[in-house]
Design an enzyme around this catalytic site. Sequence first.
Site, PDB file in Angstrom:
ATOM      1  N   GLU A 102       6.425 -87.935  28.145  1.00 39.88           N
ATOM      2  CA  GLU A 102       7.801 -88.371  27.946  1.00 39.88           C
ATOM      3  C   GLU A 102       8.732 -87.200  27.675  1.00 39.88           C
ATOM      4  O   GLU A 102       8.322 -86.164  27.169  1.00 39.88           O
ATOM      5  CB  GLU A 102       7.880 -89.339  26.756  1.00 39.88           C
ATOM      6  CG  GLU A 102       7.269 -90.676  27.101  1.00 39.88           C
ATOM      7  CD  GLU A 102       7.596 -91.759  26.111  1.00 39.88           C
ATOM      8  OE1 GLU A 102       8.497 -91.577  25.271  1.00 39.88           O
ATOM      9  OE2 GLU A 102       6.929 -92.805  26.178  1.00 39.88           O
TER      10      GLU A 102
ATOM     11  N   CYS B 213      -2.203 -84.721  22.312  1.00 41.87           N
ATOM     12  CA  CYS B 213      -2.160 -83.572  21.399  1.00 41.87           C
ATOM     13  C   CYS B 213      -3.415 -83.623  20.545  1.00 41.87           C
ATOM     14  O   CYS B 213      -3.883 -84.703  20.183  1.00 41.87           O
ATOM     15  CB  CYS B 213      -0.918 -83.687  20.510  1.00 41.87           C
ATOM     16  SG  CYS B 213      -0.702 -82.306  19.376  1.00 41.87           S
TER      17      CYS B 213
ATOM     18  N   CYS C   9      -1.614 -84.770  13.497  1.00 40.96           N
ATOM     19  CA  CYS C   9      -0.744 -84.980  12.332  1.00 40.96           C
ATOM     20  C   CYS C   9      -0.709 -86.479  12.000  1.00 40.96           C
ATOM     21  O   CYS C   9      -0.562 -87.324  12.896  1.00 40.96           O
ATOM     22  CB  CYS C   9       0.663 -84.464  12.611  1.00 40.96           C
ATOM     23  SG  CYS C   9       0.709 -82.684  12.892  1.00 40.96           S
TER      24      CYS C   9
ATOM     25  N   CYS D 176       2.318 -88.819  13.216  1.00 36.09           N
ATOM     26  CA  CYS D 176       2.851 -88.633  14.571  1.00 36.09           C
ATOM     27  C   CYS D 176       2.134 -89.510  15.588  1.00 36.09           C
ATOM     28  O   CYS D 176       0.903 -89.619  15.568  1.00 36.09           O
ATOM     29  CB  CYS D 176       2.700 -87.153  14.957  1.00 36.09           C
ATOM     30  SG  CYS D 176       3.276 -86.790  16.629  1.00 36.09           S
TER      31      CYS D 176
HETATM   32  N1  SAH Z   1       3.557 -79.868  18.018  1.00 34.60           N
HETATM   33  C1  SAH Z   1       4.852 -79.315  17.760  1.00 34.60           C
HETATM   34  C2  SAH Z   1       5.964 -79.942  18.575  1.00 34.60           C
HETATM   35  C3  SAH Z   1       5.967 -81.424  18.794  1.00 34.60           C
HETATM   36  S1  SAH Z   1       6.317 -82.467  17.433  1.00 34.60           S
HETATM   37  C4  SAH Z   1       5.176 -79.359  16.284  1.00 34.60           C
HETATM   38  O1  SAH Z   1       4.353 -79.874  15.529  1.00 34.60           O
HETATM   39  O2  SAH Z   1       6.191 -78.836  15.865  1.00 34.60           O
HETATM   40  C5  SAH Z   1       8.042 -82.292  17.140  1.00 34.60           C
HETATM   41  C6  SAH Z   1       8.439 -82.560  15.718  1.00 34.60           C
HETATM   42  O3  SAH Z   1       8.428 -83.972  15.420  1.00 34.60           O
HETATM   43  C7  SAH Z   1       7.518 -81.915  14.704  1.00 34.60           C
HETATM   44  O4  SAH Z   1       8.250 -81.363  13.655  1.00 34.60           O
HETATM   45  C8  SAH Z   1       6.736 -83.114  14.225  1.00 34.60           C
HETATM   46  O5  SAH Z   1       6.126 -82.873  12.998  1.00 34.60           O
HETATM   47  C9  SAH Z   1       7.816 -84.161  14.170  1.00 34.60           C
HETATM   48  N2  SAH Z   1       7.321 -85.534  14.039  1.00 34.60           N
HETATM   49  C10 SAH Z   1       6.194 -86.058  14.541  1.00 34.60           C
HETATM   50  N3  SAH Z   1       6.072 -87.354  14.193  1.00 34.60           N
HETATM   51  C11 SAH Z   1       7.143 -87.660  13.455  1.00 34.60           C
HETATM   52  C12 SAH Z   1       7.603 -88.842  12.826  1.00 34.60           C
HETATM   53  N4  SAH Z   1       6.907 -89.980  12.874  1.00 34.60           N
HETATM   54  N5  SAH Z   1       8.774 -88.780  12.160  1.00 34.60           N
HETATM   55  C13 SAH Z   1       9.499 -87.640  12.109  1.00 34.60           C
HETATM   56  N6  SAH Z   1       9.122 -86.501  12.686  1.00 34.60           N
HETATM   57  C14 SAH Z   1       7.962 -86.497  13.353  1.00 34.60           C
END
Ligand code: SAH
Length: 344
Positions: free
Chosen positions: A91, A111, A115, A118
């Site tokens: 996406e 990925c 996390c 996420c």
């Molecule tokens: N892997 C990279 C880039 C992709 S994620 C990274 O971790 O930075 C992009 C951003 O969205 C990251 O800061 C991630 O932690 C955040 N993110 C992921 N899930 C989220 C959620 N449910 N709410 C808010 N931010 C989120």
Amino acid sequence: MKKNLKGISLSELESYFESLGEQKYRAKQVFRWIYKGAGSFDEMSDISAGLKEKLKESAEIQELKTLDRRISKIDGTRKYLFGLSDGNTIESVFMKYRFGNSICISSQAGCRMGCAFCASGQNGLLRDLSAGEMADQILKAQKDTGEKINHVVVMGVGEPFDNYENLSGFIKIINNEYGLSIGMRNITVSTCGVIPKIKSFSDDFPQVNLAVSLHAPNDIIRKGLMPVANKYPYDELISACREYTKKTGRRITFEYTLIAGKNDDNQHAGELAAKLQGLLCHVNLIPVNQVSGLAFAPSARDNADKFRERLQKKGITATVRRELGGDIDAACGQLRLSRPVTIN
Ligand code: SAH
């Protein structure tokens, strides 16, 4: 198998043309066409019919398939679901700002960073995207909107520093004057904190913006949210960020998602401010977006404001991020939620 010319560097394309017995400057013409969005050699009006036929025999220009597109009624944000040639999906999100058009692109299908909050990592890593697949997200959105994209953030699905080589190729192509001519300073890459690659990045791309997903004021909380913290300890990450700013002179953006009761109280703000003292940085506070099946609740708005004020008082600049595309699940961490991960 035909050679896909989208995503290879200009110099590689020039060598390829030489191997076909063609002149180098022809490669530059074709390169230009590809990043103007040409989907076939027939569209390349300054290329001879003979060369077109020759190219068609051995090469192709692959394209993503647009499987779905949602347009926000609130702010015009567009979220795309693209299909890759092997059936995987990714996406991208197109956003309009006062300063221009921006796109948030994916760097991997899935990925492996895992996390906890996420959506992107829920099914693990399927595969890395090629440089061409990353660039094509921009080309497709430009074609769909009829507008030029000036800013690119690599903050969609995937961990860009887990796909460093293709990320590098992608940045060079979109920055190339015959490619998309997007300035290095208009590109931002976001990492969950892969320390060795932060170092490489400061050598290879000192002008590209770096964002680091921190999400916690200490190792204990961070390890509970981000498995990558087990490999790269908090203090070492902060040291690597200090090194980065010293070497590049550029400000780092720290992303910090506020989760009610986990990382969002006054003490956490104080602890974070202490860790970041003297570091050239900005903190982007993002009340966590709810992901179905995951039990994390966002901090209340005034709690987020209090967190920001506490940081500011301690000399750390911070903002609470404005959410775009709230009606189309376009926000961070929500990508690829309502669709299957693979189509068969
Ligand atoms: N892997 C990279 C880039 C992709 S994620 C990274 O971790 O930075 C992009 C951003 O969205 C990251 O800061 C991630 O932690 C955040 N993110 C992921 N899930 C989220 C959620 N449910 N709410 C808010 N931010 C989120």
